[in-house]
Design an enzyme around this catalytic site. Structure first.
Site, mmCIF file in Angstrom:
data_model
loop_
_atom_site.group_PDB
_atom_site.id
_atom_site.type_symbol
_atom_site.label_atom_id
_atom_site.label_comp_id
_atom_site.label_asym_id
_atom_site.label_seq_id
_atom_site.Cartn_x
_atom_site.Cartn_y
_atom_site.Cartn_z
ATOM 1 C CG ASN A 184 40.540 37.631 40.388
ATOM 2 O OD1 ASN A 184 40.767 36.640 41.070
ATOM 3 N ND2 ASN A 184 40.258 37.557 39.103
ATOM 4 C CB ILE A 185 40.142 43.925 42.447
ATOM 5 C CG1 ILE A 185 38.731 44.287 42.052
ATOM 6 C CG2 ILE A 185 41.077 43.846 41.281
ATOM 7 C CD1 ILE A 185 38.618 45.750 41.804
ATOM 8 C CG MET A 186 36.526 44.026 46.446
ATOM 9 S SD MET A 186 34.746 44.225 46.308
ATOM 10 C CE MET A 186 34.334 44.686 47.975
ATOM 11 C CE LYS A 187 38.975 36.050 44.433
ATOM 12 N NZ LYS A 187 39.256 35.233 43.226
ATOM 13 C CG HIS A 216 34.467 36.586 46.504
ATOM 14 N ND1 HIS A 216 34.116 35.390 47.075
ATOM 15 C CD2 HIS A 216 35.516 36.299 45.693
ATOM 16 C CE1 HIS A 216 34.901 34.422 46.609
ATOM 17 N NE2 HIS A 216 35.751 34.962 45.767
ATOM 18 C CG ASN A 268 36.022 31.513 49.320
ATOM 19 O OD1 ASN A 268 34.969 30.886 49.171
ATOM 20 N ND2 ASN A 268 36.798 31.854 48.308
ATOM 21 C CD GLU A 269 37.735 27.870 47.706
ATOM 22 O OE1 GLU A 269 38.972 27.762 47.799
ATOM 23 O OE2 GLU A 269 37.160 28.020 46.617
ATOM 24 C CD GLU A 283 32.846 31.609 43.965
ATOM 25 O OE1 GLU A 283 33.596 30.894 43.280
ATOM 26 O OE2 GLU A 283 33.198 32.095 45.058
ATOM 27 C CD1 TRP A 294 34.243 32.512 38.860
ATOM 28 C CD2 TRP A 294 33.021 33.651 40.353
ATOM 29 N NE1 TRP A 294 35.109 33.212 39.674
ATOM 30 C CE2 TRP A 294 34.374 33.919 40.605
ATOM 31 C CE3 TRP A 294 32.061 34.263 41.163
ATOM 32 C CZ2 TRP A 294 34.809 34.758 41.646
ATOM 33 C CZ3 TRP A 294 32.494 35.105 42.189
ATOM 34 C CH2 TRP A 294 33.847 35.332 42.418
HETATM 35 C C1 XIL Z 1 38.975 32.686 40.617
HETATM 36 C C2 XIL Z 1 38.972 33.780 39.558
HETATM 37 O O1 XIL Z 1 37.848 33.588 38.727
HETATM 38 C C3 XIL Z 1 40.239 33.700 38.739
HETATM 39 O O2 XIL Z 1 40.335 34.817 37.849
HETATM 40 C C4 XIL Z 1 41.473 33.701 39.652
HETATM 41 O O3 XIL Z 1 42.635 33.484 38.887
HETATM 42 C C5 XIL Z 1 41.348 32.591 40.705
HETATM 43 O O4 XIL Z 1 40.130 32.751 41.423
HETATM 44 N N1 XIL Z 1 36.348 30.005 44.073
HETATM 45 C C6 XIL Z 1 36.333 31.314 44.463
HETATM 46 C C7 XIL Z 1 36.711 32.373 43.497
HETATM 47 O O5 XIL Z 1 35.860 31.617 45.571
HETATM 48 O O6 XIL Z 1 37.318 33.480 44.120
HETATM 49 C C8 XIL Z 1 37.634 31.843 42.424
HETATM 50 O O7 XIL Z 1 37.853 32.867 41.456
HETATM 51 C C9 XIL Z 1 37.042 30.602 41.789
HETATM 52 C C10 XIL Z 1 36.872 29.512 42.815
#
Ligand code: XIL
Length: 390
Positions: free
Chosen positions: A94-97, A130, A178-179, A299, A347
Site C-alpha cells: 500500500n504505502i507507495m500509492k 507500485h 494501474n487499472e 499480484e 500478493w
Molecule cells: C490492495 C491491498 O492489498 C489492500 O490492503 C488495500 O486495502 C486495497 O488495495 N490491485 C492492486 C493492488 O493493484 O494495489 C490492490 O491492493 C489489490 C488489487
C-alpha cells in the site's frame, strides 16, 4: 568409466517426483467444494523458492503508515524471515500509492516507504514500485482536484516525477499506470452502465479529466524521472483473454506506435481455482509476449472459495491449489520467452494478511503460507514449476 552428472540426475529425479505428485494431486478431486474428509493438511518443507530461479520472485508486504496498517513487516521478524528465505523482490502492498506518499498537495511523506525500501535493500531484496497513477487509493485532494485538463495533467506529472525521482536508484521497475481499462465486455454492455461512454477505458476521475491521454503522459513523466527501469502497465482480469485483453493489446500497440516509453505488461492475476481456464491464461501470456514487451505477474493470488460455499480449507483443496499454482506459473514460464520474463510476484505472504477476505467478504485461503506462516502445499506447485523450467 562414464562420469555421472549429479546435477542432471537430481534434476531428472525431481522432475519425476513432480510428475508423480501432480498425478496424485489430480486424483484429489476438482470441485472445490467442502470435501476431502478430515485428513490434516500437509506442511511442505521447501527450502527456498528464490534459489530455484534467476528471475524476480516477489511478494507484496504490508508496512506501517502511522497506525493505519496494523501488520507492518518491519515489526514482524517471523514474516521478515519467510520473505528473505523465499523471495528476492518485494512490492509495497500500500504505502507507495498516492494517498500515502502525497496525502496533501505538495506534502510528500517518504519516511514509511523509505524505511521499507531500506529494509529490502539491506536484505538483498529488490523493490518493484507500485503504483504511480491509479484512480484508487488516491488522496481526497487529488480526487477532488479542481482544474482544467492542463492543470490536472501538471498535477499528475508533478506526482509521478516527484515519486519516480525520489526512488530513482532504489526501485528496479514501476507499475506506472494501474487499472485504466474498463471491465465492460463491449461499449453497450448494460452491466457497465456509466462507463459505456468511455469504453474501452475505465470511467475514472482520471479519464473524466484527461481522457485516455493520461496514460501516455504518465509513462513519459516516469521515464523523465527514471529512464533506467522498466515501466509497466498493470491490470486485472486480463488473463481471461477476453475483451479486456483485446483492449489492452490495442492500447499497448497504440502507445508503442506513438513512441511512449512503456516497457512491460503486468498481469495482476487475482484468479480463482477454476477461473480463468488455463487455455485462456496461456493465450493471454502469449499475446502479451507477442508485443515484444516484458511480461510480469505482479499480484498473484488464488481464491479457493470464490463462491463462499466452504467453511474450511481441506487437504483436498490444498492439493488442488498446488496443482493450480503449478499450472499458472508453468504457463507463464513456458509462454513468455525468458528474456521477456519480468518475474512473478505474489500478493501477500500468508492467508492471514491477504486482502482477499476483505475484498470478497469470506475466507479464500489464496496464498502460499497459512495463517501461522507455515508452508501450504501450494508452495510445492510453484517449486515444481520453477524446477521444471530450469
Ligand atoms: C490492495 C491491498 O492489498 C489492500 O490492503 C488495500 O486495502 C486495497 O488495495 N490491485 C492492486 C493492488 O493493484 O494495489 C490492490 O491492493 C489489490 C488489487
Amino acid at each position: 568409466m562414464p562420469v555421472l552428472d549429479t546435477d542432471l540426475v537430481t534434476k531428472l529425479f525431481r522432475k519425476s517426483l513432480i510428475v508423480m505428485s501432480l498425478s496424485l494431486a489430480a486424483c484429489g478431486g476438482s470441485s472445490g467444494g467442502d470435501q476431502g474428509g478430515d485428513e490434516p493438511i500437509r506442511e511442505p518443507m521447501v527450502e527456498s523458492l528464490k534459489a530455484l530461479t534467476d528471475m524476480p520472485l516477489g511478494v507484496a508486504v504490508p508496512a506501517a503508515y502511522y497506525d493505519y496498517f496494523s501488520n507492518d513487516i518491519l515489526q514482524r521478524p517471523d514474516l521478515q524471515d519467510v520473505v528473505v528465505q523465499h523471495f528476492n523482490q518485494i512490492t509495497a502492498e500500500n504505502i507507495m500509492k498516492s494517498s500515502y506518499l502525497q496525502p496533501a498537495q505538495g506534502v510528500f511523506e517518504w519516511q514509511w516507504a523509505d524505511q521499507l525500501v531500506q529494509w529490502a535493500l539491506d536484505n538483498n531484496l529488490t523493490v518493484h514500485g507500485h503504483a504511480l497513477v491509479w484512480h484508487s487509493q488516491m488522496p481526497t485532494w487529488m480526487e477532488q482536484f479542481d482544474g482544467d485538463a492542463g492543470q490536472w495533467q501538471a498535477m499528475l506529472d508533478d506526482h509521478v516525477i516527484n515519486v519516480a525521482s525520489h526512488f530513482n536508484g532504489k526501485v528496479v521497475s514501476w507499475d506506472v499506470v494501474n487499472e485504466a481499462l474498463s471491465d465492460c465486455a463491449s461499449a453497450n454492455d448494460s452491466y457497465c452502465g456509466d462507463s459505456a461512454a468511455t469504453y474501452p477505458y475505465r470511467n475514472s476521475v482520471l479519464y473524466q479529466n484527461l481522457g485516455a491521454d493520461f496514460i501516455a503522459a504518465a509513462f513519459r513523466a516516469a521515464h523523465q524521472a527514471d529512464s533506467s527501469v522498466p515501466l509497466y502497465y498493470n491490470d486485472y482480469n486480463i488473463s481471461a483473454n477476453g475483451p479486456k485483453m483485446d483492449a489492452l493489446i490495442i492500447m499497448v500497440e497504440g502507445l508503442l506506435a506513438d513512441s511512449v516509453p512503456i516497457d512491460g505488461i503486468g498481469f495482476q492475476m487475482h484468479v480463482d481455482y477454476n477461473w480463468p481456464d488455463i487455455t485462456s491464461i496461456r493465450s493471454a501470456f502469449r499475446r502479451a509476449a507477442a508485443t515484444g514487451l516484458l511480461v510480469k505477474i505482479t499480484e498473484l493470488d488464488l481464491k479457493m472459495n470464490p463462491n463462499g460455499q466452504n467453511s474450511r480449507f481441506t487437504a483436498a483443496m490444498a492439493e488442488q491449489q498446488l496443482e493450480r499454482y503449478q499450472q499458472i506459473v508453468a504457463a507463464y514460464l513456458e509462454e513468455v520467452p525468458s528474456e521477456q520474463q519480468g518475474g512473478v510476484s505474489f500478493w501477500g505472504v500468508s492467508d492471514a494478511d491477504s486482502w482477499i477476505p476483505h475484498h470478497t467478504g469470506h475466507d479464500d485461503w489464496p496464498l502460499l503460507f497459512d495463517q501461522d506462516l507455515k508452508q501450504k502445499p501450494a508452495i510445492e506447485g510453484v517449486e515444481q514449476a520453477l524446477i521444471t523450467a530450469q
